[in-house]
Design a protein around this motif. Structure first.
Motif, PDB file in Angstrom:
ATOM      1  N   PHE A 206     -24.335 -21.517 -10.440  1.00 43.06           N
ATOM      2  CA  PHE A 206     -25.525 -21.540 -11.288  1.00 43.06           C
ATOM      3  C   PHE A 206     -26.319 -20.266 -11.006  1.00 43.06           C
ATOM      4  CE2 PHE A 206     -24.185 -25.931 -10.890  1.00 43.06           C
ATOM      5  CZ  PHE A 206     -24.258 -26.372 -12.208  1.00 43.06           C
ATOM      6  N   TYR A 207     -26.008 -19.241 -11.801  1.00 47.29           N
ATOM      7  CA  TYR A 207     -26.578 -17.915 -11.605  1.00 47.29           C
ATOM      8  C   TYR A 207     -27.973 -17.800 -12.227  1.00 47.29           C
ATOM      9  CZ  TYR A 207     -22.067 -15.659 -10.371  1.00 47.29           C
ATOM     10  OH  TYR A 207     -20.903 -15.268  -9.767  1.00 47.29           O
ATOM     11  N   ASP A 208     -28.729 -16.821 -11.711  1.00 46.89           N
ATOM     12  CA  ASP A 208     -29.928 -16.288 -12.370  1.00 46.89           C
ATOM     13  C   ASP A 208     -30.869 -17.361 -12.888  1.00 46.89           C
ATOM     14  OD1 ASP A 208     -30.248 -13.232 -12.818  1.00 46.89           O
ATOM     15  OD2 ASP A 208     -28.094 -13.570 -12.894  1.00 46.89           O
ATOM     16  N   GLN A 209     -31.236 -18.292 -12.018  1.00 49.68           N
ATOM     17  CA  GLN A 209     -32.176 -19.318 -12.465  1.00 49.68           C
ATOM     18  C   GLN A 209     -33.486 -18.675 -12.922  1.00 49.68           C
ATOM     19  OE1 GLN A 209     -34.275 -21.769  -9.591  1.00 49.68           O
ATOM     20  NE2 GLN A 209     -33.292 -20.683  -7.890  1.00 49.68           N
ATOM     21  N   TYR A 227     -21.248 -20.376 -14.437  1.00 50.83           N
ATOM     22  CA  TYR A 227     -19.925 -19.751 -14.318  1.00 50.83           C
ATOM     23  C   TYR A 227     -18.950 -20.722 -13.674  1.00 50.83           C
ATOM     24  CZ  TYR A 227     -16.516 -16.088 -13.015  1.00 50.83           C
ATOM     25  OH  TYR A 227     -15.389 -15.312 -12.872  1.00 50.83           O
ATOM     26  N   ASP A 228     -17.791 -20.900 -14.315  1.00 55.04           N
ATOM     27  CA  ASP A 228     -16.717 -21.740 -13.788  1.00 55.04           C
ATOM     28  C   ASP A 228     -15.831 -20.874 -12.892  1.00 55.04           C
ATOM     29  OD1 ASP A 228     -14.142 -23.019 -13.495  1.00 55.04           O
ATOM     30  OD2 ASP A 228     -14.675 -24.353 -15.142  1.00 55.04           O
ATOM     31  N   VAL A 229     -15.838 -21.167 -11.603  1.00 56.56           N
ATOM     32  CA  VAL A 229     -15.133 -20.325 -10.636  1.00 56.56           C
ATOM     33  C   VAL A 229     -13.625 -20.347 -10.873  1.00 56.56           C
ATOM     34  CG1 VAL A 229     -14.650 -19.976  -8.185  1.00 56.56           C
ATOM     35  CG2 VAL A 229     -16.943 -20.647  -8.929  1.00 56.56           C
ATOM     36  N   HIS A 230     -13.065 -21.513 -11.134  1.00 55.23           N
ATOM     37  CA  HIS A 230     -11.610 -21.626 -11.258  1.00 55.23           C
ATOM     38  C   HIS A 230     -11.108 -21.016 -12.564  1.00 55.23           C
ATOM     39  CE1 HIS A 230     -11.626 -24.042  -7.665  1.00 55.23           C
ATOM     40  NE2 HIS A 230     -12.533 -24.847  -8.196  1.00 55.23           N
ATOM     41  N   GLU A 232     -12.692 -18.623 -13.993  1.00 54.80           N
ATOM     42  CA  GLU A 232     -13.193 -17.253 -13.954  1.00 54.80           C
ATOM     43  C   GLU A 232     -13.814 -16.870 -15.296  1.00 54.80           C
ATOM     44  OE1 GLU A 232      -9.810 -14.891 -12.476  1.00 54.80           O
ATOM     45  OE2 GLU A 232     -10.792 -14.941 -10.510  1.00 54.80           O
ATOM     46  N   ALA A 233     -14.728 -17.737 -15.763  1.00 58.62           N
ATOM     47  CA  ALA A 233     -15.345 -17.519 -17.075  1.00 58.62           C
ATOM     48  C   ALA A 233     -16.699 -18.216 -17.142  1.00 58.62           C
ATOM     49  CB  ALA A 233     -14.438 -18.053 -18.183  1.00 58.62           C
ATOM     50  N   ASP A 234     -17.585 -17.651 -17.966  1.00 57.69           N
ATOM     51  CA  ASP A 234     -18.849 -18.324 -18.251  1.00 57.69           C
ATOM     52  C   ASP A 234     -18.583 -19.627 -18.994  1.00 57.69           C
ATOM     53  OD1 ASP A 234     -20.246 -16.203 -17.178  1.00 57.69           O
ATOM     54  OD2 ASP A 234     -20.752 -15.298 -19.107  1.00 57.69           O
ATOM     55  N   ILE A 235     -19.424 -20.619 -18.729  1.00 59.20           N
ATOM     56  CA  ILE A 235     -19.421 -21.836 -19.523  1.00 59.20           C
ATOM     57  C   ILE A 235     -20.804 -21.985 -20.144  1.00 59.20           C
ATOM     58  CG2 ILE A 235     -17.587 -22.955 -18.229  1.00 59.20           C
ATOM     59  CD1 ILE A 235     -19.672 -24.461 -16.630  1.00 59.20           C
ATOM     60  N   GLU A 236     -21.072 -23.108 -20.794  1.00 58.19           N
ATOM     61  CA  GLU A 236     -22.355 -23.282 -21.463  1.00 58.19           C
ATOM     62  C   GLU A 236     -23.511 -23.150 -20.472  1.00 58.19           C
ATOM     63  OE1 GLU A 236     -21.620 -27.163 -22.964  1.00 58.19           O
ATOM     64  OE2 GLU A 236     -20.916 -26.453 -24.917  1.00 58.19           O
ATOM     65  N   MET A 237     -24.630 -22.614 -20.935  1.00 58.38           N
ATOM     66  CA  MET A 237     -25.831 -22.555 -20.111  1.00 58.38           C
ATOM     67  C   MET A 237     -26.237 -23.967 -19.694  1.00 58.38           C
ATOM     68  SD  MET A 237     -28.068 -19.732 -22.247  1.00 58.38           S
ATOM     69  CE  MET A 237     -27.933 -20.659 -23.793  1.00 58.38           C
ATOM     70  N   HIS A 238     -26.867 -24.076 -18.527  1.00 57.74           N
ATOM     71  CA  HIS A 238     -27.332 -25.358 -18.015  1.00 57.74           C
ATOM     72  C   HIS A 238     -28.840 -25.306 -17.770  1.00 57.74           C
ATOM     73  CE1 HIS A 238     -23.131 -26.300 -17.642  1.00 57.74           C
ATOM     74  NE2 HIS A 238     -23.359 -27.434 -17.009  1.00 57.74           N
ATOM     75  N   MET A 239     -29.447 -26.476 -17.640  1.00 55.71           N
ATOM     76  CA  MET A 239     -30.880 -26.562 -17.378  1.00 55.71           C
ATOM     77  C   MET A 239     -31.175 -27.792 -16.529  1.00 55.71           C
ATOM     78  SD  MET A 239     -32.554 -28.026 -20.913  1.00 55.71           S
ATOM     79  CE  MET A 239     -34.053 -28.485 -20.017  1.00 55.71           C
ATOM     80  N   TYR A 322     -12.599 -12.475 -11.714  1.00 53.16           N
ATOM     81  CA  TYR A 322     -13.881 -12.482 -11.004  1.00 53.16           C
ATOM     82  C   TYR A 322     -14.282 -11.070 -10.597  1.00 53.16           C
ATOM     83  CZ  TYR A 322     -17.420 -13.999  -7.584  1.00 53.16           C
ATOM     84  OH  TYR A 322     -18.590 -14.199  -6.883  1.00 53.16           O
ATOM     85  N   ASP A 323     -13.335 -10.272 -10.101  1.00 53.52           N
ATOM     86  CA  ASP A 323     -13.641  -8.893  -9.711  1.00 53.52           C
ATOM     87  C   ASP A 323     -14.032  -8.051 -10.920  1.00 53.52           C
ATOM     88  OD1 ASP A 323     -13.127  -9.436  -7.056  1.00 53.52           O
ATOM     89  OD2 ASP A 323     -11.050  -8.735  -7.129  1.00 53.52           O
TER      90      ASP A 323
END
Length: 369
Positions: A206-209, A227-230, A232-239, A322-323
């Motif tokens: 959960f980046y950049d709160q 971001y979904d680590v496995h 290696e891609a953004d997913i929907e924004m969360h709140m 990821y890199d």
């Protein structure tokens, strides 16, 4: 919602010399209506020479002037950069600046070492100003080994909240994981123990709160670039909504929209707006509204505040590793949405943008809602 005005807080295209890259902007609205925008200025988005600049407006954002050119970049005898600055106004009228300081003793702008998966040493510092942000002093250490993440939040009747995060690199004995944190102070001087906004999670980062306090209920609300680590891609924004008294937050839930950094804008009438980065095509910054505290969003009527004229941002395809994702961040040409509600009920939105990452200005837009 409609845009009623546009302009520049700081025009990097008019700068002579190499310091033409502005990013990581933030906006403070003072009690008397004065607006302050802080941002990083350097020769590149990732360079060892970054420092925080502050601009002031006394006419609701129509015109701006530079009032502070930067902070002392050395800390504890170590050369560094001031990568971002978040401002707050204290009860006695003084200003608090929370600085993200990055160790630049190696002489370059590297943030993350690819081989070791380790971040450069980063610390949160605090300084104070008694002249409206023109001069700063009384430097103190707020927290070691964390990254500043979003504006300082005033919790009415309680105090101030500084938010942070940190990506813990992969080691031989443990996988990488990410944490989102908050640091509370009753007086803006002494910050208490760190609390978790989101539990450290090896699967989802959960980046950049970005947090804001609802003027109607007093509850803080946080939004996250997720971001979904496995994968290696953004997913929907969360709140997640929080409780100011107990300083805890709900488990983050999906906002149902693709995006990255999102600034929550809770309004007195109960609506919740999100000013967010739409990094995927078409690259843009957008404003969207919710009538039910973020359970659903009126995406069909969202307002495009800025549209990128570039060929498309790097690092957003499903094949990005990821890199590669980390490397791409240094090339992004717009971002860091922030906002203030003006006295007439309109919004002032601030962000950085440019034709490409070699020349980035700080922009404003006024929106009637």
């Amino acid at each position: 919602m409609r845009i009623t005005g546009r302009g520049l807080v700081f025009d990097a295209t008019a700068v002579e010399g190499p310091f033409r890259v502005c990013s990581f902007d933030s906006l403070l609205q003072r009690e008397d209506g004065t607006l302050l925008v802080s941002f990083r200025r350097g020769t590149a988005k990732d360079s060892a020479d970054g420092n925080g600049v502050i601009c002031e407006s006394t006419d609701d954002g129509e015109s701006w002037s530079v009032i502070s050119e930067g902070f002392v970049t050395e800390f504890e005898g170590v050369p560094g950069e001031v990568r971002s600055v978040e401002l707050a106004e204290l009860d006695d009228g003084r200003l608090l600046a929370v600085l993200l300081w990055v160790d630049r003793s190696e002489g370059d702008g590297t943030l993350r070492d690819v081989e070791s998966d380790a971040m450069a040493p980063m610390h949160l510092l605090q300084e104070y100003s008694a002249d409206g942000g023109r001069t700063w002093g009384d430097r103190r250490l707020l927290k070691r080994e964390v990254v500043l993440s979003g504006p300082v939040v005033r919790l009415p009747g309680r105090g101030w909240l500084v938010t942070s995060e940190f990506s813990h690199g992969q080691t031989e004995t443990a996988g990488r994981f990410h944490g989102a944190y908050a640091h509370f102070s009753e007086d803006g001087e002494r910050f208490e123990a760190t609390v978790d906004v989101v539990d450290e999670d090896p699967d989802t980062f959960f980046y950049d709160q970005r947090q804001r306090c609802c003027p109607r209920t007093g509850r803080p609300v946080a939004m996250f670039w997720t971001y979904d680590v496995h994968a290696e891609a953004d997913i929907e924004m969360h709140m997640a909504w929080g409780a100011a008294g107990s300083l805890d937050w709900e488990t983050p839930r999906s906002m149902g929209m693709a995006g990255q950094i999102a600034m929550p804008i809770p309004l007195q009438d109960g609506r919740l707006l999100a000013f967010y980065v739409h990094r995927h095509e078409p690259g843009s910054l957008r404003l969207v509204a919710s009538e039910d505290e973020g359970l659903s969003w009126d995406s069909e009527n969202e307002l495009v505040v800025y549209s990128s004229s570039g060929l498309g941002e790097q690092g957003i395809s499903d094949e990005t590793t990821y890199d590669e994702f980390w490397e791409a961040m240094g090339t992004w040409s717009f971002g860091h949405p922030t906002a203030a509600v003006l006295s007439d009920g309109s919004l002032l939105l601030v962000y950085y943008a440019g034709a490409d990452e070699t020349c980035l200005s700080v922009h404003w837009a006024r929106v009637e809602i």
